[in-house]
Design a protein around this motif. Structure first.
Motif, PDB file in Angstrom:
ATOM      1  N   HIS A 218       0.815  -1.219   0.000  1.00 23.27           N
ATOM      2  CA  HIS A 218       0.000   0.000   0.000  1.00 23.27           C
ATOM      3  C   HIS A 218       0.851   1.272   0.000  1.00 23.27           C
ATOM      4  N   HIS A 219       1.841   1.269  -0.877  1.00 18.26           N
ATOM      5  CA  HIS A 219       2.633   2.480  -1.209  1.00 18.26           C
ATOM      6  C   HIS A 219       3.520   2.964  -0.062  1.00 18.26           C
ATOM      7  N   ARG A 220       3.819   2.123   0.932  1.00 21.08           N
ATOM      8  CA  ARG A 220       4.423   2.678   2.150  1.00 21.08           C
ATOM      9  C   ARG A 220       5.948   2.726   2.151  1.00 21.08           C
ATOM     10  N   LEU A 221       6.629   2.067   1.189  1.00 25.18           N
ATOM     11  CA  LEU A 221       8.091   1.980   1.265  1.00 25.18           C
ATOM     12  C   LEU A 221       8.779   2.951   0.311  1.00 25.18           C
ATOM     13  N   LEU A 222       9.988   3.352   0.679  1.00 23.55           N
ATOM     14  CA  LEU A 222      10.850   4.113  -0.227  1.00 23.55           C
ATOM     15  C   LEU A 222      11.435   3.133  -1.245  1.00 23.55           C
ATOM     16  N   PRO A 223      11.916   3.626  -2.387  1.00 20.44           N
ATOM     17  CA  PRO A 223      12.396   2.707  -3.424  1.00 20.44           C
ATOM     18  C   PRO A 223      13.455   1.715  -2.941  1.00 20.44           C
ATOM     19  N   ARG A 224      14.456   2.185  -2.199  1.00 15.33           N
ATOM     20  CA  ARG A 224      15.497   1.253  -1.743  1.00 15.33           C
ATOM     21  C   ARG A 224      14.913   0.219  -0.779  1.00 15.33           C
ATOM     22  N   GLU A 225      14.007   0.670   0.096  1.00 18.40           N
ATOM     23  CA  GLU A 225      13.378  -0.270   1.038  1.00 18.40           C
ATOM     24  C   GLU A 225      12.537  -1.303   0.278  1.00 18.40           C
ATOM     25  N   ALA A 226      11.842  -0.829  -0.733  1.00 17.09           N
ATOM     26  CA  ALA A 226      10.987  -1.733  -1.516  1.00 17.09           C
ATOM     27  C   ALA A 226      11.835  -2.775  -2.230  1.00 17.09           C
ATOM     28  N   ALA A 227      12.977  -2.344  -2.756  1.00 11.38           N
ATOM     29  CA  ALA A 227      13.878  -3.295  -3.433  1.00 11.38           C
ATOM     30  C   ALA A 227      14.385  -4.331  -2.434  1.00 11.38           C
ATOM     31  N   ALA A 228      14.758  -3.879  -1.237  1.00 12.74           N
ATOM     32  CA  ALA A 228      15.256  -4.801  -0.210  1.00 12.74           C
ATOM     33  C   ALA A 228      14.149  -5.774   0.208  1.00 12.74           C
ATOM     34  N   PHE A 229      12.919  -5.261   0.332  1.00 14.43           N
ATOM     35  CA  PHE A 229      11.800  -6.111   0.753  1.00 14.43           C
ATOM     36  C   PHE A 229      11.520  -7.172  -0.328  1.00 14.43           C
ATOM     37  N   ALA A 230      11.457  -6.731  -1.569  1.00 16.92           N
ATOM     38  CA  ALA A 230      11.164  -7.661  -2.680  1.00 16.92           C
ATOM     39  C   ALA A 230      12.224  -8.757  -2.746  1.00 16.92           C
ATOM     40  N   LYS A 231      13.482  -8.387  -2.476  1.00 22.12           N
ATOM     41  CA  LYS A 231      14.574  -9.369  -2.487  1.00 22.12           C
ATOM     42  C   LYS A 231      14.441 -10.323  -1.289  1.00 22.12           C
ATOM     43  N   ALA A 232      14.097  -9.759  -0.127  1.00 26.75           N
ATOM     44  CA  ALA A 232      13.999 -10.584   1.082  1.00 26.75           C
ATOM     45  C   ALA A 232      12.887 -11.630   0.971  1.00 26.75           C
TER      46      ALA A 232
END
Ligand code: KDG
Ligand code: MG
Length: 409
Positions: A218-232
């Motif tokens: 729901h749009h809550r992450l910054l781009p770097r955080e989103a990349a880290a989350f998607a990888k995790a």
């Protein structure tokens, strides 16, 4: 053949649905949905104050030209309010066209590519134990795909689409009908990032490899955080990760792609093909979420589906309960046809009140949605039922960080 009149109704049993009924001199009418969640009176006013008087006398079969008239003719184009209004008119014109042809709408697109269309339900819990119970309930009902949203330990309020207190399951995103002043949710990215990937892993372990698991950031992450989350979360094998970042910065999706193969779904807040052209053409997303309701109707959304098909992007139309059964029916016909269909978000409104207001023969069985073979959209609107409902002001919550900074809902 001419359009003779059109009326707009606002209200409904649990939501303020905005319904347009367009009448013709051929005795056939069409239905459209202009429900813009928590801003319902605005598309309704656009329809009644500006658009309907322009429609009278037009040939309802000219749906392409009428779409161009509405969009190009307006000069100030786009945006959710206008596109919801155009979308409702366009959907009603396709309903009329299919009724005139005596065919279910999907036949006008090229017929069916499948019988049942895969849907996903919303499971939620204030904690992981409740979420597991909520998922199990959907799996028992035969669902093959479930969106999972969980309360985050230590977060001061409930986060997106989860119940406030333990013991409740299946809560949906919140519309508070106590007025238009929004409630506040508090968000903490670090706590979310620490908790959620492992929770998703536990869900995969418990429910096995076959369940399609979806999750909405729901749009809550910054781009770097989103990349880290998607990888995790890659080992979880999500069916999709939705709205990891706000899509205003579309280059953010490149960063996510560079770091992860987790499938990305985006677009429920998009209104035009130009909002998603770059994401589709550069193959930065896997699912396009734009809705018939505020994506300008069938004419425009079908164009997006065709563009997406060229780039291996599948459909995953938005289907929160804020859409009425009219636009959900329009999407069901597109889902039956689209060669690049992926999945449909679908929450059974299923209350007797809603079924009485919008009678139809569409049905859900074992996690698949089956479209009605009645001519047109296959959904009707009972004006007698509608008379008991009136507009109720309501709002989404707003989100703040713990220091008070306003964040993305
Ligand atoms: O009105 C806002 C809702 O439609 C939205 O919060 C729902 O994100 C949503 C979803 O995926 O259904
Ligand atoms: Mg969403």
């Amino acid at each position: 053949m001419k359009i003779t009149d059109a009326q707009v109704f606002v209200g409904g049993p649990a939501k303020n649905y905005v319904t347009i009924k367009i009448m013709t001199d051929a005795g056939v009418y069409g239905l459209g949905d202009a429900t813009l969640n928590n801003r319902e009176t605005l598309p309704a006013a656009y329809l009644t104050d500006y658009l309907i008087s322009n429609l009278i006398g037009m040939d309802p079969r000219q749906s392409e030209d009428i779409w161009q008239f509405l969009y190009r003719g307006a000069y100030f184009r786009g945006g959710p309010i206008a596109m919801a209004a155009y979308g409702a008119i366009d959907t009603a014109l396709w309903d009329i066209k299919a009724k005139l042809a005596g065919m279910p709408l999907y036949q006008l697109f090229g017929g069916k590519s499948r019988d049942g269309a895969l849907v996903y339900a919303h499971a939620a819990g204030a904690d992981l134990a409740d979420l597991m119970t909520s998922i199990a309930r959907y799996v028992d009902q035969g669902y093959k795909a479930v969106r999972v949203q969980c309360g985050i330990p230590g977060m001061p309020t409930a986060s997106y689409a989860v119940p406030e207190t333990a013991g409740q399951t299946g809560a949906d995103f919140i519309t508070d009908f106590s007025g238009i002043r929004p409630k506040t949710e508090i968000w903490d990215t670090d706590k979310y990032m620490r908790f959620m990937p492992d929770a998703l892993g536990q869900i995969r372990d418990k429910f096995g490899p076959d369940l399609k698991i979806l999750h909405d950031v729901h749009h809550r992450l910054l781009p770097r955080e989103a990349a880290a989350f998607a990888k995790a979360v890659e080992p979880v094998g999500l069916y999709w990760l939705e709205d990891p970042t706000p899509a205003e910065d579309q280059d953010a999706l490149k960063l996510i792609r560079q770091h992860s193969t987790t499938p990305i779904a985006i677009g429920e807040v998009f209104n035009t093909i130009w909002d998603c052209q770059k994401l589709i053409e550069q193959e930065l997303i896997d699912f396009i979420r734009i809705a018939v309701t505020y994506g300008g109707g069938i004419t425009h959304v079908k164009r997006i589906v065709d563009l997406a098909a060229l780039h291996h992007v599948r459909t995953g139309f938005h289907g929160a309960p804020s859409h009425s059964p009219i636009s959900m029916a329009a999407q069901a016909h597109l889902n039956a046809w689209a060669p690049n269909f992926g999945i449909q978000e679908y929450l059974v409104l299923g209350t007797p009140e809603c079924d009485a207001l919008f009678p139809s023969k569409h049905y859900l069985k074992d996690g698949l949605f089956y479209v009605s073979d009645d001519p047109g959209l296959g959904v009707d609107f009972d004006e007698g039922e509608a008379a008991q409902y009136e507009y109720k002001p309501g709002s989404h919550p707003v989100v703040r960080l713990q220091d008070g900074t306003l964040w993305n809902y």
